[in-house]
Scaffold this active site. Structure first.
Site, short mmCIF file in Angstrom:
data_model
loop_
_atom_site.label_atom_id
_atom_site.label_comp_id
_atom_site.label_asym_id
_atom_site.label_seq_id
_atom_site.Cartn_x
_atom_site.Cartn_y
_atom_site.Cartn_z
N ARG A 136 -3.03 2.87 1.61
CA ARG A 136 -4.03 2.10 2.33
C ARG A 136 -4.28 2.60 3.74
O ARG A 136 -3.34 2.97 4.45
CB ARG A 136 -3.61 0.62 2.41
CG ARG A 136 -3.62 -0.09 1.10
CD ARG A 136 -2.98 -1.46 1.23
NE ARG A 136 -1.65 -1.48 0.67
CZ ARG A 136 -0.79 -2.47 0.83
NH1 ARG A 136 -1.11 -3.51 1.55
NH2 ARG A 136 0.40 -2.41 0.29
N HIS B 91 -1.82 4.25 8.48
CA HIS B 91 -1.95 4.29 7.02
C HIS B 91 -0.57 4.26 6.41
O HIS B 91 0.44 4.62 7.04
CB HIS B 91 -2.72 5.54 6.57
CG HIS B 91 -1.92 6.81 6.63
ND1 HIS B 91 -1.16 7.26 5.57
CD2 HIS B 91 -1.76 7.72 7.62
CE1 HIS B 91 -0.57 8.41 5.91
NE2 HIS B 91 -0.90 8.70 7.15
N CYS B 92 -0.50 3.78 5.17
CA CYS B 92 0.74 3.84 4.40
C CYS B 92 0.48 4.76 3.21
O CYS B 92 -0.40 5.62 3.27
CB CYS B 92 1.17 2.44 3.95
SG CYS B 92 -0.02 1.57 2.92
N ALA B 93 1.19 4.60 2.12
CA ALA B 93 1.05 5.52 0.99
C ALA B 93 -0.31 5.42 0.32
O ALA B 93 -0.81 6.40 -0.23
CB ALA B 93 2.15 5.26 -0.04
#
Length: 485
Positions: free
Chosen positions: A29, A25-27
């Site tokens: 998504r 995961h990113c910030a």
């Protein structure tokens, strides 16, 4: 639907945990690599409450959840799939070599960005509290600030960048299957106090060490690429050694040889070459941004949002981190922020002017999200689908970026834009930061309002379907591929 139920439903609609190869995961998504794309029920996933959209990019199925929620859902997903997904030995490869390289780069840098965001905020607050105008309100001057307090603030603002190679090396080791603690130590060796500091050498306060009468060696404070490549080399070397060294000697020899060989190659080969490359890249980018008449800001402000669509925007993390570590300023942030705010202006015009209630339900929260720096719902949910609003946002971002270049705006940190981004400009730049973003917003809003709103909205936004109440236990069984009796 709580976080656990949402996570289980996502796993179920992605084809159960057996179809998920890895989870990241990113910030904003949740990023899934799957074995069979055809098993994903995209429409059903996008209809789930709290899901703001989804798309495939760089070989990943990315589900937009937003900040905070994505972390909680990720935690619930890996409870079912395992931290790295299923069948880790089976390599699922999507995208070309460039896309896979960008994805790897992203996986390494995303975990350390929150720390750098916090550091940027500390820098902004320190700048605010040490301004003459602010201190004057309390009857103080810069000389009135206690030395110990300044030292305390320096600890907050300088530590992350002073030991940046250790953070990069740690994250690289983790992503390439090495031992994180070896990665940390190897990274710390690159900035060891025993080596002349890169900052001191650069300012002339110290001389580099001389080896073999021609090779100059110093610390790599503020460098990113040497630590990144050293981490890749070290992690793969550690894995290679563990397969060949007898178990009885593994505890002693593997860390010893990994650190010895890794540090030797880093100091005498990787470091000097890549530090030169890194310096050259930064020089070129900064010169492009400083093109006369604001041309650099116009170009980046206009086309920066395309980087996110093509899945290569994470390459900017390296540039921003390097800029901050090099001289304490981020020249990309103010221009990129204008692009984000322009997306908010375009999507708000759509929200106000269209008659389709479904579109309004998506567009209004997307406008707020974009104003806070999260543009995926606006871009993928509305503007890009309608095409013309996205072009209007590019124009607005270009105009704002042009002004940001003219005013020579620069941020104290990275990772936040839009309204929260004001915390990176708590100095004499703040009025100009607000001005350029208002202009970007207004231009994108006006163009969209006048020329880009379709007369009759033909796109459909899938409404959440009414779902039957299903217990968490049932969802867990379905997601895990277990049949209930």
């Amino acid at each position: 639907m709580n976080d656990k139920e949402l996570a289980l439903k996502i796993i179920e609609l992605t084809g159960s945990k057996e179809n998920i190869s890895s989870v990241r995961h990113c910030a904003t998504r949740l990023r899934l690599v799957v074995k069979n794309k055809d098993k994903i029920n995209v429409k059903a996933i996008e209809s789930l409450n709290k899901v703001k959209g989804s798309f495939f990019n760089s070989g990943q199925y990315q589900i937009i959840l937003g900040t905070g929620l994505v972390n909680r859902v990720y935690d619930e997903v890996i409870k079912v799939t395992g931290e790295e997904g299923n069948n880790n030995d089976e390599k699922i490869v999507y995208g070309n070599k460039f896309q896979r390289a960008i994805r790897t780069f992203s996986d390494v840098f995303v975990p350390i960005i929150p720390v750098l965001v916090a550091t940027g905020l500390f820098m902004g607050l320190r700048g605010l509290l040490t301004q003459e105008a602010i201190l004057h309100l309390f009857g103080l001057t810069t000389k009135s600030v206690p030395t110990n307090l300044l030292t305390f603030t320096q600890v907050l603002t300088d530590t992350a960048f002073a030991f940046l190679p250790a953070l990069v090396c740690w994250s690289t080791f983790k992503n390439f299957g090495g031992s994180s603690v070896i990665g940390i130590v190897l990274g710390l060796m690159l900035v060891s106090p025993s080596l002349p500091s890169a900052y001191d050498v650069g300012s002339g306060a110290a001389k580099p060490l001389m080896f073999f009468n021609f090779l100059k060696v110093s610390g790599y404070q503020g460098s990113v690429l040497p630590a990144f490549v050293t981490g890749i080399l070290g992690a793969n070397m550690e894995k290679w050694l563990r397969k060949r060294i007898p178990d009885a000697l593994d505890l002693i020899l593997t860390p010893f040889l990994t650190l010895l060989i890794g540090m030797t190659v880093a100091l005498f080969a990787i470091g000097p070459v890549l530090h030169t490359v890194e310096t050259g890249v930064l020089f070129v980018v900064e010169k492009l941004l400083q093109l006369p008449l604001g041309l650099g800001g116009l170009l980046y402000g206009s086309f920066g949002q395309l980087l996110g669509i093509f899945g290569i925007h994470h390459i900017l993390n390296f540039l921003e981190i390097s800029m901050l570590a090099n001289d304490g300023w981020n020249y990309l942030n103010p221009i990129g922020t204008c692009g984000n705010i322009a997306q908010a202006g375009a999507v708000l015009a759509i929200a106000i002017k269209v008659h389709d209630q479904k579109m309004k339900q998506v567009a209004y929260p997307s406008a707020l999200s974009a104003a806070l720096g999260i543009t995926e719902p606006a871009v993928f949910g509305v503007n890009l689908r309608l095409v013309k609003p996205f072009i209007a946002a590019m124009i607005g971002g270009g105009v704002g970026g042009f002004l940001a270049s003219i005013f020579h705006l620069k941020a104290t940190g990275m990772g936040i834009t839009g309204i929260p981004g004001t915390l990176l400009y708590l100095n004499e730049q703040l009025p100009f930061y607000i001005l350029v973003n208002l202009v970007a917003f207004a231009v994108a809003f006006s163009i969209t309002w006048l020329f880009c709103v379709p007369k009759e909205e033909k796109e459909e936004v899938v409404e959440p379907k009414e779902e039957k109440e299903v217990s968490s236990e049932s969802l867990f069984a379905i997601a895990s591929g277990v049949r209930l009796k």
